[in-house]
Design an enzyme around this catalytic site. Structure first.
Site, mmCIF file in Angstrom:
data_model
loop_
_atom_site.group_PDB
_atom_site.id
_atom_site.type_symbol
_atom_site.label_atom_id
_atom_site.label_comp_id
_atom_site.label_asym_id
_atom_site.label_seq_id
_atom_site.Cartn_x
_atom_site.Cartn_y
_atom_site.Cartn_z
ATOM 1 N N SER B 140 0.839 -1.199 0.000
ATOM 2 C CA SER B 140 0.000 0.000 0.000
ATOM 3 C C SER B 140 0.873 1.247 0.000
ATOM 4 O O SER B 140 2.000 1.230 0.497
ATOM 5 C CB SER B 140 -0.888 0.021 1.243
ATOM 6 N N TYR B 153 -1.285 0.172 10.489
ATOM 7 C CA TYR B 153 -1.483 -0.464 9.184
ATOM 8 C C TYR B 153 -0.304 -0.146 8.260
ATOM 9 O O TYR B 153 0.261 -1.030 7.610
ATOM 10 C CB TYR B 153 -2.799 0.053 8.589
#
Lengths: 464, 247
Positions: B140, B153
């Site tokens: 990501s 995250y």
């Protein structure tokens, strides 16, 4: 204990006609497990499933609670190569069905005039196609449904099993529950082409007699009707009939790959056209030209299924042609006995008022299926009209005419019908309502259309 | 793509599903793996009906490390051979909760990083041994720089990006291609309804970009492509200034 619900999104919502536009809140389940929890997650909230929002008015939007987008629930679950039976989630579109199965020699038994609808929508409006006079509506080819009910249970139903729920859901505009799965039949085809003829009819009588003449010979039939023509040309039409083409009917070039077609490039309408562009003069010119385009009385041709069934789909966002204020489609049907006189009066009204339509469509229909299904044995007329001052009054007049002649309007296209008129048109509504009241006593499933038509469960007093 | 046999881990995520769709469309055989049996079965049925390719499936939990060798073995057995792995596992979680509840933080880290590293360890050894193949892993843009709004995250994804970088370095010698995918905002259930999101891409577009990068043997792909520019700018902001920003 209730689970935390799905994320929500506030959005402007409308149907294909872009009238009315409402503020609503949407959710989008992506998994079967989150779909199953839609009811328990938000006790007390109302829900309404929305497929691809191709119904014209306010049938697929809900400003009172959640509008549930089914677009990601679009998996095909089983296919029987012998019988052509497909079971799929309700968010699968007709386009996906065509792209998957036409190359293998299968075609949906019933398809409406756009392929961008979902299977859930096909059931909820019990859609019909150009073959309704022979093959009935979508429901006739439907084997079973899986529905999420207000109780939170997901149940199966079919014409044999839970028939009440089945016939109330077919044409039931999403008001009995949320359709999860649809099992229906495809038909065998030899080619992806249609052997068609296009015939000019000089007036309504000629058009009707041509429908009569060719009704058994051709599986598909439809007429584009010039609703601005008057006098001896009242109801002049360009009629189109067709059958699935056999291999021998194709040109040698096409015979090599009879099930493949080249998809036309889609053209996008880039902005809202000014609404004034559509007036009786421009429409008159368009209609004149459209009718005159075909010189010969009768033209025969073999065309691909896209051209024959979905002529407007290649124009992306064609609803913009009607301007920012949107448009409505007035589609009504009259019983066979009264059809001719009703159509004459309706066309006279249109032509006098100068309220025509680029795309007026006339079509012969067969008998009714579900309790709220639109079709009835007779003729249906569909008129697209931009939202303009005076339109509602005009359409109220058409409603009175429709009721007088024993007809009804199609709820998938409707945005303005009154609740009394609705009850006068849909005579089986009490039967439908009995099932709605049983399966959804707290009115968990509602839409702006349902609210407008005052469709809500009734509670009988039982004991003390 | 024809005759490719691919293990697809995290197949129920919209991005990974979209990649699987395009691979099946091009004729690949697939073995799907995910946590939710009902869901992965539906996707497997869908792919095999639409694209008429062999699709098998099995269950996987990111944190059941001892079962990961099995998964690679199962994929190979059911497809006959294994040419590559697509993997996209993990959850965004809730940053606020992760700050006060380390169990939650741990779950985010394990599902996004440790679990993926474990599965890729087995897959990488297999591909290295056979001397060819590919790994496509979804990381990501959040892993490019730690930000207060999602650093738990982000740290897991950042660790994954580093793991993949090292793996690429090692496997390059044996002809195994490792592609790191860094999506920006994608229209998935992770982002649905989040306020203030801009430049959101559809999973189908992300999949198209991923397959193109894979064919071109790219090492890292930002998708949509302009996220490379956005992240270049974000990475270049001096820490002294960055720490005072609200990102």
């Amino acid at each position: 204990m209730s689970q935390p619900g799905l994320p929500t999104l506030d959005a402007s919502l409308c149907g294909w006609g872009r009238y009315p536009v409402i503020q609503g809140t949407v959710q989008r389940p992506e998994k079967a497990s989150s779909f199953a929890k839609l009811i328990e997650n938000d006790p007390g909230e109302t829900l309404l499933a929305q497929g691809s929002a191709r119904s014209y008015g306010d049938a697929a939007i809900n400003s009172k609670g959640y509008t549930i987008l089914t677009e990601r629930m679009n998996r095909m679950l089983s296919f029987d190569e012998q019988t052509g039976r497909l079971r799929a989630e309700a968010g699968v579109t007709m386009q996906e069905v065509l792209e998957t199965f036409v190359p293998r020699g299968w075609f949906p038994a019933v398809t409406p005039g756009t392929k961008y609808i979902t299977l859930g929508g096909a059931v909820a409006f019990d859609v019909h196609g150009k073959n309704h006079h022979q093959d009935g509506a979508f429901s006739r080819h439907l084997h079973s449904l899986k529905i999420l009910l207000a109780s939170g249970d997901i149940v199966d139903c079919s014409a044999q099993h839970n028939p009440d729920l089945f016939w109330a859901t077919v044409g039931g505009m999403g008001l009995t529950g949320i359709i999860q799965e649809v099992e229906f039949s495809l038909r065998r085809i030899e080619t992806a082409y249609i052997n068609s003829i296009s015939i000019k009819a000089q007036n309504l009588y000629e058009a009707v007699s041509l429908f009569d003449k060719y009704e058994s010979q051709y599986q598909y039939s439809v007429a584009w009707i010039d609703c601005l023509a008057s006098g001896k040309h009242l109801g002049r039409s360009l009629m189109s009939f067709g059958n699935h083409a056999s291999l021998e009917q194709l040109s040698p070039g096409r015979r090599v790959k009879p099930l493949q077609i080249t998809h036309k490039k889609r053209v996008k309408i880039p902005f809202d056209f000014p609404a004034q562009l559509l007036n009786r003069y421009t429409m008159g010119c368009f209609n004149q030209a459209y009718f005159a385009r075909q010189r010969a009385q009768e033209v025969q041709s073999v065309v691909d299924y896209d051209t024959f069934f979905y002529p407007l789909d290649f124009l992306q966002a064609w609803n913009r042609l009607y301007g920012k204020r949107g448009f409505v489609q007035y589609q009504c049907v009259f019983p066979l006995e009264t059809s001719q006189s009703a159509l004459v009066q309706m066309l006279q009204l249109c032509s006098q008022a100068g309220r025509g339509s680029f795309l007026a469509v006339l079509k012969r229909l067969g008998p009714q299926e579900g309790w709220l299904s639109f079709p009835m044995e007779g003729y249906t007329l569909a008129l697209d009209m931009p939202v303009q001052p005076g339109l509602w009054k005009f359409l109220d007049r058409l409603d009175r005419l429709t009721i007088e002649f024993g007809g009804r309007v199609y709820l998938a296209k409707d945005a303005r019908l009154g609740s009394d008129a609705f009850r006068a048109m849909y005579r089986d509504y009490p039967k439908w309502l009995a099932v709605k009241s049983r399966v959804d006593p707290d009115n968990r499933f509602t839409s702006n259309l349902a609210q407008r038509l005052q469709i809500e469960p009734v509670h009988e007093r039982v004991g003390v | 793509m024809k005759e490719h046999a691919v293990l697809v881990v995290g197949a129920t995520s919209s991005i990974v599903r979209a990649i699987a769709v395009q691979m099946a469309q091009q004729g690949a055989s697939l073995h799907l793996a995910a946590r939710d049996a009902q869901e992965v079965e539906r996707i497997a049925q869908d792919l095999s009906i639409r694209y008429q390719v062999p699709v098998s499936w099995s269950l996987v939990e990111a944190c059941e490390y001892e079962l990961h060798a099995d998964l690679v073995q199962k994929a190979q057995t059911s497809m006959g051979h294994l040419d590559g792995v697509v993997i996209g596992l993990g959850e965004l979680g809730d940053q606020q909760q992760a700050q006060v509840d380390f169990t939650h933080a741990q779950r985010i880290i394990h599902s996004n990083y440790t679990g993926v590293a474990s599965i890729l360890t087995h897959a990488a050894n297999h591909l290295e041994q056979q001397g060819r193949g590919f790994i496509i892993a979804i990381s990501s843009v959040a892993g490019d720089r730690g930000r207060q709004s999602n650093y738990v995250y982000g740290s897991a994804k950042g660790a994954l990006s580093l793991f993949l970088q090292g793996l690429r370095n090692r496997l390059a010698k044996s002809g195994v291609h490792v592609l790191t995918v860094k999506p920006g905002f994608v229209n998935t259930k992770m982002t649905f309804g989040k306020p203030g999101l801009f430049l959101v891409a559809d999973p189908e577009d992300v999949a198209t970009a991923v397959l193109k990068a894979w064919r071109q043997q790219k090492n890292i792909v930002y998708t949509p492509w302009f996220w490379w520019g956005i992240m270049t700018i974000i990475r270049s902001i001096p820490e002294g200034i960055f720490k005072k920003m609200n990102l």
